[in-house]
Scaffold this active site. Structure first.
Site, PDB file in Angstrom:
ATOM      1  N   CYS A  19       0.787  -1.241   0.000  1.00 41.88           N
ATOM      2  CA  CYS A  19       0.000   0.000   0.000  1.00 41.88           C
ATOM      3  C   CYS A  19       0.814   1.284   0.000  1.00 41.88           C
ATOM      4  O   CYS A  19       0.688   2.092  -0.920  1.00 41.88           O
ATOM      5  CB  CYS A  19      -0.950   0.003   1.193  1.00 41.88           C
ATOM      6  SG  CYS A  19      -2.251  -1.195   1.010  1.00 41.88           S
TER       7      CYS A  19
HETATM    8  C1  UDX Z   1      -1.057   0.077   5.607  1.00 38.59           C
HETATM    9  C2  UDX Z   1      -2.003   0.933   6.454  1.00 38.59           C
HETATM   10  O1  UDX Z   1      -1.565   0.881   7.821  1.00 38.59           O
HETATM   11  C3  UDX Z   1      -3.435   0.461   6.311  1.00 38.59           C
HETATM   12  O2  UDX Z   1      -4.305   1.308   7.032  1.00 38.59           O
HETATM   13  C4  UDX Z   1      -3.809   0.470   4.824  1.00 38.59           C
HETATM   14  O3  UDX Z   1      -5.126   0.011   4.633  1.00 38.59           O
HETATM   15  C5  UDX Z   1      -2.828  -0.367   4.024  1.00 38.59           C
HETATM   16  O4  UDX Z   1      -1.486   0.101   4.257  1.00 38.59           O
HETATM   17  P1  UDX Z   1       0.101  -2.318   5.842  1.00 38.59           P
HETATM   18  O5  UDX Z   1       0.790  -2.000   4.559  1.00 38.59           O
HETATM   19  O6  UDX Z   1      -0.503  -3.632   6.029  1.00 38.59           O
HETATM   20  O7  UDX Z   1      -1.066  -1.239   6.149  1.00 38.59           O
HETATM   21  O8  UDX Z   1       1.196  -2.171   6.994  1.00 38.59           O
HETATM   22  P2  UDX Z   1       1.633  -1.124   8.106  1.00 38.59           P
HETATM   23  O9  UDX Z   1       1.556  -1.784   9.414  1.00 38.59           O
HETATM   24  O10 UDX Z   1       0.947   0.163   7.967  1.00 38.59           O
HETATM   25  O11 UDX Z   1       3.188  -0.953   7.748  1.00 38.59           O
HETATM   26  C6  UDX Z   1       3.631  -0.520   6.468  1.00 38.59           C
HETATM   27  C7  UDX Z   1       5.126  -0.388   6.441  1.00 38.59           C
HETATM   28  O12 UDX Z   1       5.552   0.674   7.286  1.00 38.59           O
HETATM   29  C8  UDX Z   1       5.889  -1.624   6.907  1.00 38.59           C
HETATM   30  O13 UDX Z   1       6.969  -1.883   6.032  1.00 38.59           O
HETATM   31  C9  UDX Z   1       6.408  -1.245   8.287  1.00 38.59           C
HETATM   32  O14 UDX Z   1       7.634  -1.891   8.606  1.00 38.59           O
HETATM   33  C10 UDX Z   1       6.626   0.251   8.106  1.00 38.59           C
HETATM   34  N1  UDX Z   1       6.576   0.994   9.381  1.00 38.59           N
HETATM   35  C11 UDX Z   1       5.407   1.064  10.079  1.00 38.59           C
HETATM   36  C12 UDX Z   1       7.714   1.637   9.849  1.00 38.59           C
HETATM   37  O15 UDX Z   1       8.785   1.602   9.210  1.00 38.59           O
HETATM   38  N2  UDX Z   1       7.632   2.346  11.019  1.00 38.59           N
HETATM   39  C13 UDX Z   1       6.483   2.443  11.740  1.00 38.59           C
HETATM   40  O16 UDX Z   1       6.486   3.102  12.785  1.00 38.59           O
HETATM   41  C14 UDX Z   1       5.329   1.777  11.264  1.00 38.59           C
END
Ligand code: UDX
Length: 455
Positions: free
Chosen positions: A274
């Site tokens: 996403c």
């Molecule tokens: C995301 C959104 O959270 C969700 O609401 C939307 O519908 C789809 O996209 P998702 O891709 O499943 O969800 O994962 P998410 O938990 O948001 O993490 C995305 C990325 O960000 C991961 O690679 C994670 O490692 C990274 N991340 C997340 C960070 O690097 N730091 C953080 O503090 C949080």
């Protein structure tokens, strides 16, 4: 409680998890796909991807007769009251959104509506750039159904905010419901449905027009991506300041209610299906409207370079990577899933291979998917300890719970040279730097006082 019959077009994360969530409440959910194998597997209660609690719940709702997956999409639509369109909207090579699946889905729904003489509500759940529901979906539905939107059928845009790894939980416990409506009757229909579904657990609801709802989804993802690139920028600043530590900075700013503590984990950047795609699509769409969103371009640029910090830290400690054995802990784009789409691990491994390193990788569930990318270019371990054996350096890329439990001795006893790069800030620098050469994202010089870290 009313018993709704719902059809869902698309059996990916969003489609299947939404369908399963609806079915848990006793609604009749009919998902549809053109993939025979996928359909057979779903009907046996086996999801086509790994997702926490999904298999058990799918098995239950299939057994109870509340969910089925059909190859006959038109029939599914004809036998239901509401159709949710939840197909993929991938990126084109230039970053703009590829709407071919949405267009095909709208055509099939329109063809089905052509045979229906009662009112039907169509709901777009896929992430689509502002204007798509009104200017792409609606004309296709009207053309193939020979019916009028707002009269013969209703149309809403209802973005989802599911996170992989907790998609089912998120579908059952959303922070908010956003309804973008073509007309009041359409919005009323979807609101009544959600009030019935969530009952006393009904979250805050916003009703708005179609393009605003579409933009809310992009703005949410872009804001979260911005938070991540922001804290990674602060991490990079920390690395220049003796004694500074990004984890404490994040804690310190996160206590401000206006900022909040979530999505401030510094690391190797965001991946997944996403954030990268949606930030790119929003940039590309804004540009078509004559506005270049500099902030979002910076968010993307920070993310593109952040992952190379792992390679840089590795180089600082190993000098030459050629012929060195590097252990990679974690391949999935985040913990608790087997998805490696846009995973930082892929780009890190590619760079290390380019610099002549030998790679051995371990992930609790994503190895199979990684094999389809790297084939025999890298080695795969069946446990974290096996991965560390004989390694000159280890890079922690994904913060799985089992990696957090590793002790300094697990590294010192098994590695050839004990160098650890903590790409997700899971280890205590003081404890680990006493026993091994240790480097971490967002840790300024002077935090590591042990002799193990002196070159
Ligand atoms: C995301 C959104 O959270 C969700 O609401 C939307 O519908 C789809 O996209 P998702 O891709 O499943 O969800 O994962 P998410 O938990 O948001 O993490 C995305 C990325 O960000 C991961 O690679 C994670 O490692 C990274 N991340 C997340 C960070 O690097 N730091 C953080 O503090 C949080």
């Amino acid at each position: 409680m009313k018993s709704y019959c719902i059809s869902i077009v698309g059996t990916g994360y969003v489609g299947l998890c939404t369908a399963v969530a609806f079915a848990t409440k006793g609604y009749q959910a009919i998902t549809s796909t053109h993939d025979k194998q996928k359909s057979a597997s779903i009907n046996k209660g086996i999801p086509p991807f790994y997702e926490l609690n999904l298999q058990e719940t799918l098995q239950k709702v299939v057994r109870d007769g509340h969910l089925e997956c059909t190859l006959k999409r038109q029939e599914a639509i004809l036998n239901t009251d509401i159709t949710f369109i939840a197909v993929a909207t991938p990126s084109k090579p230039d970053g703009s959104i590829d709407l071919q699946h949405i267009e095909n889905a709208a055509k099939e729904v329109g063809q089905a509506l052509n045979k229906k003489d009662t009112y039907h509500l169509v709901v777009v759940k896929s992430t689509v750039v502002p204007g798509t529901t009104e200017n792409v979906v609606k004309p296709i539905l009207e053309k193939y159904s020979c019916a009028h939107c707002g009269v013969d059928f209703g149309l809403c845009m209802n973005p989802e905010f599911l996170r992989e790894g907790s998609a089912l939980h998120d579908a059952l416990n959303p922070d908010r419901i956003i309804i973008g409506e073509h007309d009041q009757k359409s919005g009323d229909g979807l609101e009544v449905f959600y009030r019935d579904f969530y009952a006393e657990k009904m979250p805050p609801l916003i009703r708005t027009n179609l393009p605003t709802a579409e933009l809310i989804k992009y703005a949410s993802n872009a804001f979260l991506a911005t938070k991540i690139s922001f804290i990674n920028t602060v991490a990079n600043i920390c690395e220049k300041i003796p004694g500074a530590d990004v984890t404490m900075v994040a804690k310190g700013i996160g206590l401000d209610k206006r900022i909040g503590p979530l999505f401030l984990n510094a690391g190797l950047g965001y991946g997944g299906s996403c954030f990268p795609k949606d930030v790119k699509a929003l940039i590309a769409h804004s540009k078509t409207l004559g506005y270049a969103p500099d902030l979002l371009e910076a968010v993307e640029n920070v993310n593109e370079t952040q992952l190379y910090k792992a390679v840089q830290l590795c180089r600082n400690l190993l000098i030459d990577l050629k012929g060195k054995n590097i252990a990679i802990l974690g391949l999935a784009f985040k913990p608790n899933i087997d998805d490696i789409r846009e995973a930082r691990s892929i780009l890190i491994i590619n760079q290390l291979l380019k610099e002549g390193a030998n790679i051995i990788a371990y992930d609790p569930v994503a190895i199979l998917k990684a094999k389809s990318i790297f084939k025999n270019k890298i080695k795969y371990a069946s446990s974290s300890i096996e991965c560390l054996k004989g390694a000159d350096c280890c890079i922690l890329v994904t913060e799985w719970e089992e990696f957090k439990k590793l002790k300094p001795e697990d590294f010192t006893k098994n590695m050839r040279q004990t160098i650890l790069i903590d790409g997700r800030r899971v280890y205590n620098p003081e404890e680990f730097s006493k026993k091994l050469k240790f480097a971490a994202i967002g840790l300024g010089p002077g935090n590591l006082k042990s002799t193990a870290n002196k070159p």
